[in-house]
Design an enzyme around this catalytic site. Structure first.
Site, PDB file in Angstrom:
ATOM      1  N   LYS A 129       0.876  -1.511   0.623  1.00 34.00           N
ATOM      2  CA  LYS A 129       0.012   0.483  -0.114  1.00 34.00           C
ATOM      3  C   LYS A 129       0.604   1.310   0.034  1.00 34.00           C
ATOM      4  CE  LYS A 129      -4.335  -2.036   1.903  1.00 34.00           C
ATOM      5  NZ  LYS A 129      -6.069  -1.849   2.458  1.00 34.00           N
ATOM      6  N   LYS A 140      -5.520 -10.210  -7.007  1.00 32.87           N
ATOM      7  CA  LYS A 140      -6.717 -10.980  -6.011  1.00 32.87           C
ATOM      8  C   LYS A 140      -7.433  -9.985  -5.954  1.00 32.87           C
ATOM      9  CE  LYS A 140      -5.646  -8.234  -1.425  1.00 32.87           C
ATOM     10  NZ  LYS A 140      -6.177  -7.814  -0.344  1.00 32.87           N
ATOM     11  N   LYS A 167     -10.431  -4.360  -3.191  1.00 32.64           N
ATOM     12  CA  LYS A 167     -11.683  -3.150  -3.579  1.00 32.64           C
ATOM     13  C   LYS A 167     -10.679  -1.686  -3.981  1.00 32.64           C
ATOM     14  CE  LYS A 167     -12.514  -3.551   1.781  1.00 32.64           C
ATOM     15  NZ  LYS A 167     -14.096  -4.093   1.854  1.00 32.64           N
TER      16      LYS A 167
HETATM   17  P1  TYM Z   1     -10.305  -6.620   3.881  1.00 32.40           P
HETATM   18  O1  TYM Z   1     -11.805  -5.142   4.704  1.00 32.40           O
HETATM   19  O2  TYM Z   1      -9.929  -6.232   3.532  1.00 32.40           O
HETATM   20  O3  TYM Z   1     -11.213  -7.139   3.818  1.00 32.40           O
HETATM   21  C1  TYM Z   1     -12.545  -7.959   4.568  1.00 32.40           C
HETATM   22  C2  TYM Z   1     -12.523  -9.570   4.703  1.00 32.40           C
HETATM   23  O4  TYM Z   1     -12.574 -10.356   3.088  1.00 32.40           O
HETATM   24  C3  TYM Z   1     -10.986 -10.881   3.064  1.00 32.40           C
HETATM   25  N1  TYM Z   1     -11.094 -11.057   1.341  1.00 32.40           N
HETATM   26  C4  TYM Z   1     -10.762 -11.633  -0.053  1.00 32.40           C
HETATM   27  N2  TYM Z   1     -11.009 -13.029   0.401  1.00 32.40           N
HETATM   28  C5  TYM Z   1     -11.084 -13.408  -0.621  1.00 32.40           C
HETATM   29  N3  TYM Z   1     -10.302 -13.397  -1.961  1.00 32.40           N
HETATM   30  C6  TYM Z   1     -10.279 -11.590  -1.809  1.00 32.40           C
HETATM   31  N4  TYM Z   1      -9.895 -11.470  -3.064  1.00 32.40           N
HETATM   32  C7  TYM Z   1     -10.718 -11.237  -0.806  1.00 32.40           C
HETATM   33  N5  TYM Z   1     -10.169  -9.949  -1.095  1.00 32.40           N
HETATM   34  C8  TYM Z   1     -10.422  -9.560   0.462  1.00 32.40           C
HETATM   35  C9  TYM Z   1     -10.053 -10.493   3.751  1.00 32.40           C
HETATM   36  O5  TYM Z   1      -9.364 -11.329   3.964  1.00 32.40           O
HETATM   37  C10 TYM Z   1     -10.835 -10.383   5.090  1.00 32.40           C
HETATM   38  O6  TYM Z   1     -10.803 -11.229   5.694  1.00 32.40           O
HETATM   39  N6  TYM Z   1      -6.833  -6.382   7.579  1.00 32.40           N
HETATM   40  C11 TYM Z   1      -7.945  -6.494   7.376  1.00 32.40           C
HETATM   41  C12 TYM Z   1      -9.224  -6.086   8.687  1.00 32.40           C
HETATM   42  C13 TYM Z   1      -9.640  -6.265   9.506  1.00 32.40           C
HETATM   43  C14 TYM Z   1      -9.104  -7.370  10.473  1.00 32.40           C
HETATM   44  C15 TYM Z   1      -9.540  -7.004  11.908  1.00 32.40           C
HETATM   45  C16 TYM Z   1      -9.578  -8.874   9.957  1.00 32.40           C
HETATM   46  C17 TYM Z   1      -9.127  -4.978  10.410  1.00 32.40           C
HETATM   47  N7  TYM Z   1      -8.709  -5.941  12.249  1.00 32.40           N
HETATM   48  C18 TYM Z   1      -9.244  -8.462  12.930  1.00 32.40           C
HETATM   49  C19 TYM Z   1      -9.680 -10.244  10.954  1.00 32.40           C
HETATM   50  C20 TYM Z   1      -9.313 -10.160  12.257  1.00 32.40           C
HETATM   51  C21 TYM Z   1      -9.042  -6.073   5.827  1.00 32.40           C
HETATM   52  O7  TYM Z   1      -8.718  -4.607   5.636  1.00 32.40           O
HETATM   53  O8  TYM Z   1     -10.159  -6.961   6.206  1.00 32.40           O
END
Ligand code: TYM
Length: 332
Positions: free
Chosen positions: A112, A195, A198
């Site tokens: 990022k 992947k 967003k």
């Molecule tokens: P975030 O908001 O980017 O995504 C939410 C969840 O979606 C999953 N994900 C995917 N899984 C499969 N294929 C994809 N292309 C794909 N894109 C996104 C992510 O792996 C995630 O599980 N840092 C985290 C948010 C967070 C979090 C936490 C997660 C903050 N605190 C504590 C677990 C525990 C994030 O940015 O997810």
């Protein structure tokens, strides 16, 4: 029951199919077997610049979608991260036991920050994984259901919780990632080697949960497929078709073998046409339910306030135990 915590960022007006298949679907099914805490991580959503009104709207839209996919606030604790101040408080403690080099090795930060350069990245983006660690360990989570891209952050939460426990005494459960292999990484329809994301994918590469059926159909129709015309599951050599098959299997409940058998001798066009129907059928009830929750924002806010109250009970007890072990004087 074992504990679960997971979170999702409110950084768009719709979650996408990667979020749903990689994470949210497992959040829903784990409600049967685990004591679940799920949060909309708005503190994480301000690390890369944001607009306040948009954030407020997206936080509600995110909560509405979580309810719509099947998070049951009677079963699970559903809340907004900023409603529970212990997240930020514990993150400070963990940032003091994290090495600078250790934090620098987080690949998501490297990716990022590479775009705008480290000088233009916020310190919040740098310490983002440490806040995520606090999210997880505050609830003594045993399991963290996420997609493959979050594995490194969950590993960090294992390292840091162990480090705290070894240094100051046992306070935290050491969590494990819960990643379902088949759907751990859903790929960009326009670039099936990257992947679905967003922040990084083009709109045509993403299927949003709230996309209209003809928009979904168009995106699937124009998905990049591979040379040759055989419908086989071969992620290495045929990433485009394999990604479509993964999505098809996950949403229809059919196996990949069943699908490749059924499409033997047929073309990519047939597969895409049928997949568009499968996707729209799966999304229609989610869209309807999301709208229903958004039509009553006062009720939505009430559900989130109840969730925050339940979350704080657990989070404040954990924080108090950690503060005590660290040597902070009680405030009496
Ligand atoms: P975030 O908001 O980017 O995504 C939410 C969840 O979606 C999953 N994900 C995917 N899984 C499969 N294929 C994809 N292309 C794909 N894109 C996104 C992510 O792996 C995630 O599980 N840092 C985290 C948010 C967070 C979090 C936490 C997660 C903050 N605190 C504590 C677990 C525990 C994030 O940015 O997810």
């Amino acid at each position: 029951r074992p504990r679960v915590l997971s979170g999702i960022q409110p950084t768009s007006d719709s979650f996408h199919l990667g979020n749903y298949l990689g994470a949210l679907r497992n959040w829903v099914s784990m409600q049967q077997t685990h004591d679940c805490f799920y949060c909309v991580v708005d503190l994480h959503a301000i690390t890369a610049g944001h607009d306040p009104e948009t954030l407020r709207r997206r936080t509600r839209v995110s909560a509405a979608q979580l309810l719509a996919v099947g998070i049951d606030p009677q079963e699970s604790t559903l809340f907004v991260q900023s409603h529970v101040p212990e997240h930020a408080q514990l993150a400070w403690v963990f940032s003091c036991i994290t090495g600078f080099g250790e934090a620098s090795r987080m690949t998501q930060f490297k990716d990022k920050s590479a775009k705008g350069g480290v000088d233009r990245s916020s310190v919040g983006l740098f310490t983002y994984p440490i806040l995520q660690v606090a999210d997880i360990v505050l609830y003594q989570a045993d399991a963290v259901p996420v997609g493959e891209d979050q594995r490194q952050h969950v590993e960090l939460s294992r390292d840091l919780s162990q480090r705290f426990n070894n240094t100051f005494g046992p306070v935290f459960t050491v969590p494990k990632p819960y990643i379902v292999k088949e759907t751990a990484k859903i790929y960009d329809l326009q670039d099936p080697t990257a992947k679905m994301s967003k922040s990084a994918s083009s709109p045509a590469g993403i299927i949003d949960l709230l996309d209209e059926p003809n928009r979904t159909a168009k995106k699937i129709r124009s998905a990049v497929t591979d040379t040759g015309r055989e419908i086989v599951f071969d992620p290495e050599n045929k990433p485009g078709v394999s990604n479509l098959l993964t999505i098809y299997a996950a949403l229809s409940g059919r196996t990949i073998e069943d699908l490749t058998g059924a499409y033997d001798g047929k073309g990519y066009g047939d597969l895409k046409k049928d997949l568009a129907v499968v996707v729209s059928d799966a999304l229609a009830p989610i869209q309807k339910a999301t709208q229903g929750y958004l039509d009553d924002p006062a009720e939505l806010d009430r559900v989130l306030a109840i969730g925050a109250g339940k979350a704080r009970e657990v989070a404040s007890a954990t924080l108090a135990a950690a503060y005590d072990r660290i040597g902070f004087l009680p405030a009496v």
